[in-house]
Design a protein around this motif. Structure first.
Motif, mmCIF file in Angstrom:
data_model
loop_
_atom_site.group_PDB
_atom_site.id
_atom_site.type_symbol
_atom_site.label_atom_id
_atom_site.label_comp_id
_atom_site.label_asym_id
_atom_site.label_seq_id
_atom_site.Cartn_x
_atom_site.Cartn_y
_atom_site.Cartn_z
ATOM 1 N N GLN A 184 -27.748 -41.959 -6.644
ATOM 2 C CA GLN A 184 -28.304 -42.644 -5.505
ATOM 3 C C GLN A 184 -29.314 -41.400 -4.695
ATOM 4 O O GLN A 184 -28.598 -40.511 -4.409
ATOM 5 C CB GLN A 184 -27.063 -43.028 -4.546
ATOM 6 N N GLN A 185 -30.476 -42.023 -4.579
ATOM 7 C CA GLN A 185 -31.372 -41.189 -3.802
ATOM 8 C C GLN A 185 -31.275 -41.070 -2.468
ATOM 9 O O GLN A 185 -30.799 -42.023 -1.865
ATOM 10 C CB GLN A 185 -32.791 -41.608 -4.239
ATOM 11 N N PRO A 186 -30.757 -39.787 -1.905
ATOM 12 C CA PRO A 186 -30.505 -39.820 -0.409
ATOM 13 C C PRO A 186 -31.686 -40.421 0.260
ATOM 14 O O PRO A 186 -32.791 -40.223 0.250
ATOM 15 C CB PRO A 186 -30.099 -38.305 -0.040
ATOM 16 N N PRO A 187 -31.375 -41.358 1.471
ATOM 17 C CA PRO A 187 -32.518 -41.937 1.963
ATOM 18 C C PRO A 187 -33.430 -41.012 2.764
ATOM 19 O O PRO A 187 -34.375 -41.458 3.285
ATOM 20 C CB PRO A 187 -31.739 -43.021 3.052
ATOM 21 N N ASP A 188 -32.869 -39.684 2.949
ATOM 22 C CA ASP A 188 -33.584 -38.966 3.997
ATOM 23 C C ASP A 188 -34.563 -37.913 2.859
ATOM 24 O O ASP A 188 -35.563 -37.021 3.480
ATOM 25 C CB ASP A 188 -32.956 -37.890 4.765
ATOM 26 N N TYR A 274 -37.010 -49.061 -0.757
ATOM 27 C CA TYR A 274 -38.282 -48.712 -1.112
ATOM 28 C C TYR A 274 -38.212 -48.364 -2.600
ATOM 29 O O TYR A 274 -37.443 -47.839 -3.140
ATOM 30 C CB TYR A 274 -38.789 -47.324 -0.114
ATOM 31 N N ARG A 275 -39.474 -48.982 -3.198
ATOM 32 C CA ARG A 275 -39.762 -48.696 -4.760
ATOM 33 C C ARG A 275 -41.197 -48.372 -4.789
ATOM 34 O O ARG A 275 -42.118 -48.539 -3.978
ATOM 35 C CB ARG A 275 -39.465 -50.126 -5.577
ATOM 36 N N GLU A 340 -32.722 -47.648 1.570
ATOM 37 C CA GLU A 340 -32.691 -47.077 0.293
ATOM 38 C C GLU A 340 -33.946 -46.832 -0.292
ATOM 39 O O GLU A 340 -35.152 -47.392 -0.201
ATOM 40 C CB GLU A 340 -31.712 -48.163 -0.567
ATOM 41 N N ARG A 341 -34.055 -45.812 -1.322
ATOM 42 C CA ARG A 341 -35.041 -45.251 -1.801
ATOM 43 C C ARG A 341 -34.959 -45.130 -3.308
ATOM 44 O O ARG A 341 -33.963 -44.808 -3.715
ATOM 45 C CB ARG A 341 -35.713 -44.155 -1.240
#
Length: 381
Positions: A184-188, A274-275, A340-341
């Motif tokens: 999971q990509q950290p949102p920050d 975001y994608r 999410e990113r």
């Protein structure tokens, strides 16, 4: 061995009905290749790469999927334009389906179809200079419903393909991995780089694909070191373009499908994640460059750095139609929730290999729509 070769010949001769073959020949004589512009674009941006493949034999797994079709389209285009005399052997479990999907590729004399499962295929004879392992695409349904099968296919298929690369004395090996290896990509973190040390949760039952790709990368490293096999790794993110399935879990494909049916374009969530999307022609440029010029045992993110929210992507797809269909977002945004990113940093590829996005997303969407309309939007001949 002889029986398998006979089966391949039989499939070539019998799997496509005669009227379909005649229809195809008429179309190819009367129409330009719908991908010709993109294929010329790829050739323009890979100048100087192809000489390494001159007169060589290449083995490709996953040649029937979205990525594999683009690798084959671009390889055969370069083969013709540059007179490379390259031969490509394509591993597939279902030769008949492959021929029905891309008859112009299957019928090309430079292509040999090799029937087999990626986990257990019989090795074709002779030497192959380059091996591309592109099998096991992301499939949300399989990841959810058959996670053990997906995990085993990724890991065992990669090992089998590495064993073949060693056996056939390959000079280079390209493994198509995934940005899913980061977990999971950290949102920050706006853009995730190859230096990020995060990982998918091994106790997450929905992370079979993610952990499988991570283990497969490690197999590539160990086989490469043990057998002096130069392995390059492409960590692929999200893409759009001809051959992209429109009925899978790819949001942009679903939106294009909605638009082709006249709308509305449905966003099932709140539209906040975001994608980023790289066009298929750019993808082909990147993959051939990574195979032929990438540094062994050094992964490269493959994708676009230009991030859009899912809601913005839906609106962008709608704008590519005339008139634009309405966009419906089914869930409300939650106040204060971080989006999410899934967006890569591609600085390594840009700095080391001079790779960059050359086709913007709106143009990519328009090209994809036109291809689907031209390919599927008319009655059979």
């Amino acid at each position: 061995m002889r029986s398998q070769v006979s089966e391949v010949i039989a499939v070539r001769q019998r799997s496509i009905p005669e009227d379909m073959v005649i229809c195809f020949i008429i179309e190819m004589r009367s129409l330009d290749n719908p991908l010709a512009g993109d294929l010329d674009h790829i050739l323009q941006h890979t100048e100087g790469l192809w000489d390494e493949l001159r007169g060589k034999r290449i083995f490709i797994t996953g040649g029937t999927g979205f990525v594999g079709c683009w690798l084959l389209e671009s390889l055969l285009w370069a083969n013709k334009q540059l007179k490379l005399n390259v031969e490509a052997t394509i591993l597939t479990r279902n030769p008949s389906a492959f021929m029905a999907k891309v008859p112009h590729i299957a019928a090309n004399p430079a292509v040999q179809i090799w029937k087999g499962d990626v986990c257990s295929f019989t090795f074709p004879e002779g030497e192959f200079s380059h091996v591309i392992h592109a099998a096991t695409e992301s499939d949300a349904v399989s990841n959810r419903d058959r996670p053990l099968e997906m995990l085993q296919t990724i890991v065992n298929g990669t090992q089998r393909t590495l064993e073949f690369a060693v056996h056939c004395k390959a000079r280079k090996f390209l493994f198509l991995s995934s940005g899913a290896v980061y977990g999971q990509q950290p949102p920050d973190i706006s853009h995730i780089s190859e230096e990020y040390k995060g990982a998918p949760d091994p106790m997450d039952p929905l992370a079979a694909y993610h952990n499988g790709k991570r283990m497969a990368e490690h197999l590539c490293l160990q086989y490469g070191r043990e057998f002096s096999l130069p392995v390059t790794i492409a960590r692929c993110f999200a893409f759009v373009g001809p051959y992209l399935p429109l009925d899978r879990h790819f949001a942009i494909g679903n939106f294009i499908s909605d638009g082709l049916r006249g709308g509305p374009i449905i966003v099932k969530g709140d539209g906040s994640p975001y994608r980023s999307y790289l066009y298929a022609a750019d993808l082909a440029i990147w993959l051939w460059t990574i195979l032929l010029r990438g540094q062994p045992f050094r992964p490269y993110n493959v994708g676009s750095e230009k991030a859009y929210s899912i809601a913005e992507i839906a609106q962008l797809v709608a704008s590519a139609f005339a008139p634009p269909p309405p966009v419906q977002i089914l869930e409300r945004l939650v106040s204060g929730k971080l989006a999410e990113r899934y967006v890569p940093s591609t600085q390594r590829a840009e700095t080391e290999l001079d790779l960059r996005q050359t086709i913007d997303l709106l143009t990519a969407i328009e090209k994809t729509i036109r291809w689907h309309q031209r390919t599927f939007g008319k009655s059979p001949c």
